[in-house]
Motif scaffolding. Structure first.
Motif, short mmCIF file in Angstrom:
data_model
loop_
_atom_site.label_atom_id
_atom_site.label_comp_id
_atom_site.label_asym_id
_atom_site.label_seq_id
_atom_site.Cartn_x
_atom_site.Cartn_y
_atom_site.Cartn_z
N ASP A 166 -12.59 47.54 -50.37
CA ASP A 166 -11.89 48.51 -51.22
C ASP A 166 -10.68 49.13 -50.55
O ASP A 166 -9.94 49.89 -51.17
CB ASP A 166 -12.82 49.66 -51.64
CG ASP A 166 -14.03 49.18 -52.40
OD1 ASP A 166 -14.04 48.01 -52.79
OD2 ASP A 166 -14.97 49.97 -52.55
N HIS A 167 -10.51 48.83 -49.25
CA HIS A 167 -9.44 49.48 -48.50
C HIS A 167 -8.07 49.07 -49.03
O HIS A 167 -7.82 47.90 -49.32
CB HIS A 167 -9.55 49.11 -47.02
CG HIS A 167 -8.44 49.69 -46.18
ND1 HIS A 167 -8.27 51.04 -46.03
CD2 HIS A 167 -7.46 49.10 -45.44
CE1 HIS A 167 -7.23 51.27 -45.24
NE2 HIS A 167 -6.72 50.10 -44.88
N LYS A 168 -7.17 50.04 -49.15
CA LYS A 168 -5.81 49.80 -49.57
C LYS A 168 -4.88 50.17 -48.41
O LYS A 168 -4.62 51.36 -48.18
CB LYS A 168 -5.47 50.61 -50.82
CG LYS A 168 -6.35 50.26 -52.02
CD LYS A 168 -5.92 51.02 -53.26
CE LYS A 168 -6.84 50.72 -54.43
NZ LYS A 168 -6.86 49.29 -54.77
N PRO A 169 -4.37 49.18 -47.68
CA PRO A 169 -3.57 49.46 -46.48
C PRO A 169 -2.35 50.34 -46.75
O PRO A 169 -1.93 51.09 -45.87
CB PRO A 169 -3.16 48.06 -46.01
CG PRO A 169 -4.21 47.15 -46.53
CD PRO A 169 -4.60 47.74 -47.86
N ALA A 170 -1.78 50.24 -47.96
CA ALA A 170 -0.61 51.06 -48.27
C ALA A 170 -0.98 52.38 -48.94
O ALA A 170 -0.11 53.13 -49.38
CB ALA A 170 0.35 50.29 -49.18
N GLY A 171 -2.27 52.67 -49.00
CA GLY A 171 -2.71 53.92 -49.62
C GLY A 171 -2.29 53.99 -51.07
O GLY A 171 -2.49 53.04 -51.83
N TYR A 209 11.94 55.96 -60.97
CA TYR A 209 10.65 56.59 -60.74
C TYR A 209 10.84 58.01 -60.19
O TYR A 209 11.75 58.25 -59.37
CB TYR A 209 9.81 55.77 -59.75
CG TYR A 209 9.53 54.38 -60.24
CD1 TYR A 209 8.51 54.12 -61.15
CD2 TYR A 209 10.30 53.29 -59.80
CE1 TYR A 209 8.25 52.84 -61.61
CE2 TYR A 209 10.05 52.01 -60.25
CZ TYR A 209 9.02 51.79 -61.16
OH TYR A 209 8.79 50.51 -61.62
N ASN A 210 9.99 58.92 -60.62
CA ASN A 210 9.95 60.27 -60.07
C ASN A 210 8.89 60.28 -58.98
O ASN A 210 7.69 60.32 -59.26
CB ASN A 210 9.61 61.29 -61.18
CG ASN A 210 9.68 62.72 -60.68
OD1 ASN A 210 9.43 63.01 -59.52
ND2 ASN A 210 10.06 63.61 -61.58
N LEU A 211 9.33 60.24 -57.74
CA LEU A 211 8.39 60.10 -56.62
C LEU A 211 7.56 61.37 -56.39
O LEU A 211 6.51 61.29 -55.76
CB LEU A 211 9.16 59.74 -55.34
CG LEU A 211 9.91 58.41 -55.37
CD1 LEU A 211 10.63 58.17 -54.04
CD2 LEU A 211 8.97 57.25 -55.68
N LYS A 212 8.02 62.49 -56.93
CA LYS A 212 7.25 63.73 -56.77
C LYS A 212 5.99 63.70 -57.61
O LYS A 212 4.92 64.14 -57.18
CB LYS A 212 8.11 64.93 -57.14
CG LYS A 212 7.41 66.26 -56.88
CD LYS A 212 8.35 67.43 -57.13
CE LYS A 212 7.68 68.77 -56.82
NZ LYS A 212 8.60 69.92 -57.04
N THR A 213 6.11 63.15 -58.79
CA THR A 213 4.95 63.11 -59.71
C THR A 213 4.32 61.72 -59.80
O THR A 213 3.23 61.57 -60.33
CB THR A 213 5.39 63.53 -61.13
OG1 THR A 213 6.41 62.62 -61.61
CG2 THR A 213 5.93 64.94 -61.12
N ASP A 214 5.01 60.71 -59.25
CA ASP A 214 4.56 59.33 -59.39
C ASP A 214 4.87 58.56 -58.09
O ASP A 214 5.69 57.64 -58.09
CB ASP A 214 5.25 58.68 -60.59
CG ASP A 214 4.85 57.23 -60.82
OD1 ASP A 214 3.73 56.85 -60.42
OD2 ASP A 214 5.67 56.47 -61.37
N LEU A 215 4.20 58.96 -57.01
CA LEU A 215 4.47 58.34 -55.71
C LEU A 215 4.19 56.84 -55.72
O LEU A 215 4.83 56.07 -55.00
CB LEU A 215 3.61 59.01 -54.63
CG LEU A 215 3.86 58.59 -53.18
CD1 LEU A 215 5.30 58.91 -52.77
CD2 LEU A 215 2.86 59.27 -52.24
N GLY A 216 3.26 56.42 -56.55
CA GLY A 216 2.89 55.01 -56.62
C GLY A 216 3.81 54.16 -57.49
O GLY A 216 3.56 52.96 -57.66
N GLU A 217 4.88 54.77 -58.02
CA GLU A 217 5.88 54.02 -58.80
C GLU A 217 5.23 53.20 -59.93
O GLU A 217 5.46 52.01 -60.07
CB GLU A 217 6.71 53.12 -57.89
CG GLU A 217 7.51 53.87 -56.84
CD GLU A 217 8.13 52.98 -55.80
OE1 GLU A 217 9.27 52.54 -55.98
OE2 GLU A 217 7.46 52.71 -54.76
N ARG A 218 4.40 53.86 -60.71
CA ARG A 218 3.70 53.18 -61.80
C ARG A 218 4.37 53.41 -63.16
O ARG A 218 4.20 52.61 -64.07
CB ARG A 218 2.25 53.68 -61.87
CG ARG A 218 1.44 53.44 -60.62
CD ARG A 218 1.17 51.97 -60.40
NE ARG A 218 0.47 51.71 -59.15
CZ ARG A 218 0.18 50.48 -58.72
NH1 ARG A 218 0.52 49.44 -59.45
NH2 ARG A 218 -0.44 50.32 -57.57
#
Length: 345
Positions: free
Chosen positions: A184-189, A311-320
């Motif tokens: 389950d590990h996600k290296p990029a968090g 993308y708004n990195l403040k509210t959407d750090l994962g760029e989804r």
């Protein structure tokens, strides 16, 4: 190391000379035309101790097939398992030799890069296969350098930075159980993408600064680039850069040492396919362009898309959540800024 460890020539270079080279056995290297003096992984997989998952099937050195063909230099060929000991030893030796003088040491580890072949004393210790064992080996290398600094009484005189050249990749060309043991590990968090990607998983990386007495414990959200190390170090050492040296490097020494919470106004990111991104404030754009959205070999999203991305990195750090369709004014403003930067303005 002339290139990455998965590429020929597999020799050490010191003071612009190949270490241990027999002049009667010159090295020949090619990345296009085969040099079939030595066996290749493609033709002789039975000779391999690690098998490639994609590419990496050319000349075999130390039981590992590489990118590229080479012949000669037999007396100079490295043993992958000893690499960390060799280069860490050189680093420690350099520090001891220069302990009474100002010095700069750039120490590029290889451990986590493929092929992941840690020394026997680390094999099996992580429970996570060669990739996990290589991370333990990297930790040992960093520890040896820090211990040397501390033992020599240089702890309050030395800035140590631990960082990376790119985000994570699990399968980067060899079958080493890295994918199978990831779980389950996600290296990029929380970040999207990884090495090679236009998403921040490819470029937003760990950055740790240690300088007791000067840098206080803490974290910062300030925008900072490794490119800024050139100008910041020049400021730290009282040097003046010529007008054409490091034009993209800016002095953020106060940010680097935690004296200021402010950082860059903007930052350009460059993915492996040439795709550019721009971060300014909370916003990030990725230039539209062609190309696959997924690197199938590495299972990493590339960030390629033919439509504008914002993308708004403040509210959407994962760029989804691509909000470009709703906020084209912001996208166009950042796109214009990126164009000016590319033009040198």
């Amino acid at each position: 190391i002339p290139a990455t460890g998965d590429r020929v020539p597999c020799v050490y270079v010191e003071n612009r000379r190949v270490v241990g080279l027999d002049p009667d056995d010159p090295i020949k290297v090619s990345f296009t035309e085969p040099i079939l003096v030595e066996p290749t992984g493609r033709d002789h997989p039975e000779l391999l101790k690690i098998h490639p998952s994609h590419g990496h099937d050319m000349t075999i050195v130390n039981g590992i097939s590489r990118i590229g063909y080479m012949s000669g230099g037999k007396s100079a060929l490295w043993t992958d398992e000893d690499m960390a000991d060799v280069i860490t030893g050189k680093a420690v030796e350099f520090i001891k030799k220069n302990k009474d003088n100002p010095f700069f040491l750039y120490f590029a580890t290889h451990d986590i890069h493929v092929p992941r072949v840690p020394h026997q004393r680390f094999v099996g210790k992580s429970g996570m296969g060669p990739r996990g064992d290589a991370i333990l080996e990297f930790d040992w290398s960093v520890g040896e350098i820090v211990k040397t600094i501390d033992d020599l009484g240089l702890i309050r005189k030395t800035m140590i930075i631990v960082t990376s050249d790119n985000g994570p990749v699990v399968d980067d060309g060899y079958k080493d159980d890295a994918v199978e043991k990831l779980g389950d590990h996600k290296p990029a968090g929380p970040l999207r993408g990884g090495k090679y990607s236009a998403f921040d998983g490819g470029t937003r990386i760990a950055f740790i600064v240690r300088w007791p007495g000067t840098v206080k414990t803490g974290t910062t959200d300030a925008l900072f680039s490794q490119i800024d190390l050139m100008a910041s170090f020049s400021s730290l050492t009282g040097q003046t850069l010529s007008h054409d040296a490091g034009p993209d490097s800016f002095d953020y020494l106060k940010t680097l040492t935690g004296k200021s919470k402010s950082g860059r106004e903007w930052l350009v990111e460059h993915a492996s396919n040439g795709r550019l991104s721009l971060i300014k404030g909370d916003w990030k754009i990725i230039e539209p362009g062609p190309g696959p959205k997924l690197n199938v070999n590495t299972n990493i999203e590339t960030g390629n898309d033919t439509v504008p991305q914002l993308y708004n990195l403040k509210t959407d750090l994962g760029e989804r959540n691509n909000v470009a369709p709703q906020k084209m004014k912001i996208f166009n403003e950042l796109s214009d800024l990126l164009q000016k930067i590319k033009e040198g303005n």
